[in-house]
Design a protein around this motif. Structure first.
Motif, short mmCIF file in Angstrom:
data_model
loop_
_atom_site.label_atom_id
_atom_site.label_comp_id
_atom_site.label_asym_id
_atom_site.label_seq_id
_atom_site.Cartn_x
_atom_site.Cartn_y
_atom_site.Cartn_z
N UNK A 101 0.83 -1.20 0.00
CA UNK A 101 0.00 0.00 0.00
C UNK A 101 0.87 1.26 0.00
N UNK A 102 1.98 1.23 0.73
CA UNK A 102 2.88 2.38 0.75
C UNK A 102 3.51 2.64 -0.61
N UNK A 103 3.89 1.56 -1.29
CA UNK A 103 4.56 1.71 -2.58
C UNK A 103 3.64 2.29 -3.64
N UNK A 104 2.34 2.32 -3.36
CA UNK A 104 1.41 2.95 -4.30
C UNK A 104 1.47 4.47 -4.20
N UNK A 105 2.04 4.99 -3.10
CA UNK A 105 2.12 6.44 -2.90
C UNK A 105 3.39 7.03 -3.48
N UNK A 106 4.49 6.27 -3.42
CA UNK A 106 5.78 6.77 -3.89
C UNK A 106 6.75 5.59 -3.94
N UNK A 107 7.86 5.72 -4.65
CA UNK A 107 8.88 4.66 -4.61
C UNK A 107 9.27 4.35 -3.16
N UNK A 108 9.33 3.06 -2.84
CA UNK A 108 9.54 2.63 -1.46
C UNK A 108 10.84 1.85 -1.34
N UNK A 109 11.65 2.21 -0.35
CA UNK A 109 12.85 1.45 -0.02
C UNK A 109 12.68 0.88 1.38
N UNK A 110 12.68 -0.43 1.49
CA UNK A 110 12.53 -1.10 2.79
C UNK A 110 13.90 -1.58 3.24
N UNK A 111 14.30 -1.17 4.44
CA UNK A 111 15.64 -1.48 4.95
C UNK A 111 15.56 -2.38 6.18
N UNK A 112 16.37 -3.43 6.23
CA UNK A 112 16.45 -4.25 7.46
C UNK A 112 17.15 -3.45 8.55
N UNK A 113 16.65 -3.54 9.79
CA UNK A 113 17.18 -2.66 10.85
C UNK A 113 17.04 -3.34 12.21
N UNK A 114 17.61 -4.55 12.31
CA UNK A 114 17.52 -5.28 13.58
C UNK A 114 18.91 -5.53 14.15
N UNK A 115 19.72 -6.31 13.45
CA UNK A 115 21.06 -6.63 13.95
C UNK A 115 22.04 -5.52 13.60
N UNK A 116 23.22 -5.58 14.21
CA UNK A 116 24.25 -4.58 13.95
C UNK A 116 24.63 -4.57 12.47
N UNK A 117 24.86 -5.74 11.90
CA UNK A 117 25.28 -5.79 10.50
C UNK A 117 24.19 -5.27 9.57
N UNK A 118 22.93 -5.53 9.90
CA UNK A 118 21.84 -4.97 9.09
C UNK A 118 21.84 -3.44 9.15
N UNK A 119 22.01 -2.90 10.34
CA UNK A 119 21.99 -1.45 10.51
C UNK A 119 23.18 -0.81 9.79
N UNK A 120 24.34 -1.40 9.91
CA UNK A 120 25.53 -0.87 9.23
C UNK A 120 25.30 -0.83 7.72
N UNK A 121 24.76 -1.93 7.17
CA UNK A 121 24.49 -1.97 5.75
C UNK A 121 23.42 -0.99 5.33
N UNK A 122 22.39 -0.83 6.15
CA UNK A 122 21.28 0.06 5.82
C UNK A 122 21.69 1.53 5.93
N UNK A 123 22.57 1.85 6.87
CA UNK A 123 23.09 3.22 6.96
C UNK A 123 23.83 3.58 5.67
N UNK A 124 24.65 2.64 5.20
CA UNK A 124 25.36 2.89 3.94
C UNK A 124 24.38 3.06 2.78
N UNK A 125 23.32 2.28 2.77
CA UNK A 125 22.32 2.41 1.71
C UNK A 125 21.59 3.75 1.79
N UNK A 126 21.31 4.21 3.00
CA UNK A 126 20.71 5.54 3.16
C UNK A 126 21.64 6.63 2.62
N UNK A 127 22.92 6.44 2.83
CA UNK A 127 23.89 7.39 2.28
C UNK A 127 23.85 7.41 0.76
N UNK A 128 23.74 6.23 0.17
CA UNK A 128 23.66 6.16 -1.29
C UNK A 128 22.39 6.82 -1.79
N UNK A 129 21.27 6.56 -1.12
CA UNK A 129 19.98 7.11 -1.55
C UNK A 129 19.94 8.63 -1.42
N UNK A 130 20.63 9.16 -0.42
CA UNK A 130 20.56 10.60 -0.15
C UNK A 130 21.73 11.38 -0.74
#
Length: 238
Positions: free
Chosen positions: A54-83
């Motif tokens: 339903x969210x992706x119908x409003x705008x392009x959606x990026x879903x990031x894993x954000x539980x373990x340390x390695x997930x957060x580290x990877x997702x922070x880098x992805x946020x940097x790429x996106x921004x």
């Protein structure tokens, strides 16, 4: 910065940042509020129950894993790429990884790290899993997680389960700017009444208070220091 047009209801913005429209939560987004902002990108946390379609119908959606340390580290880098802020993201990711990847000594105290609230109710206990970001913060602060195994179900225990676990200490995360001594005593009272709990009998239950101590954002770096400070106030274990 100015590229952010809306945030979730639970977002803690840095001090001095202008207020931004709140648009619900991962589980219950406010679709109307999001649509009014006309975003060009939506970023959400990876959660099974989240209405991603339903969210992706409003705008392009990026879903990031954000539980373990390695997930957060990877997702922070992805946020940097996106921004378009890859150097800043890489620096933050490295700091998170260095700070939170330090294992506790083998003889470190077994600590139960739990979520508290200012209501002070204590019918069951929700704790931080060993593999979570706060679990990593606890180890980095110098303690072992009392729940040593990787639990797949909800991280909660009955009071009987807490007593059976018999942790060396209990640290309670209270999300609040500050609490006076009377309020702190009120929140500690239900724990002190658990006379079957060794940590309660030996005065080894501590509150860890701060506006973002339950946050899984960059404030987790400060949480490590708060946990270490709380551990330093504990009497020596017998």
């Amino acid at each position: 910065g100015s590229e952010i047009v809306g945030v979730s209801d639970y977002t803690a913005l840095p001090q001095g940042t202008p207020a931004l429209p709140k648009v619900g939560t991962t589980f219950a987004p406010n679709f109307e509020a999001i649509a009014k902002l006309k975003p060009t990108l939506l970023v959400d946390q990876q959660v099974k129950q989240a209405p991603a379609e339903a969210l992706s119908a409003l705008a392009p959606l990026k879903v990031l894993p954000w539980t373990s340390l390695q997930e957060v580290v990877g997702s922070v880098k992805e946020l940097g790429r996106l921004s378009g802020r890859e150097p800043q993201a890489a620096a933050l990711a490295e700091k998170l990884n260095q700070t939170l990847s330090r294992p506790a000594p083998k003889d470190a105290p077994r600590v139960l790290l739990v979520l508290g609230d200012t209501a002070g109710t204590l019918s069951e206990v929700w704790y931080m899993k060993r593999a979570s970001l706060h679990g990593a913060a606890l180890e980095a602060a110098g303690a072992r997680n009392a729940v040593a195994e990787d639990v797949t179900g909800p991280p909660n225990l009955s009071l009987e389960g807490v007593i059976a676990l018999d942790p060396d200490a209990v640290l309670v995360l209270i999300s609040a700017p500050a609490l006076d001594a009377a309020k702190q005593a009120q929140l500690l009272a239900p724990w002190k009444q658990l006379t079957g709990l060794r940590s309660a009998r030996e005065d080894r239950v501590r509150l860890v208070i701060g506006p973002d101590v339950q946050s899984t954002g960059p404030a987790i770096l400060d949480v490590v220091e708060r946990l270490r400070a709380a551990l330093g106030t504990l009497p020596s274990s017998r």
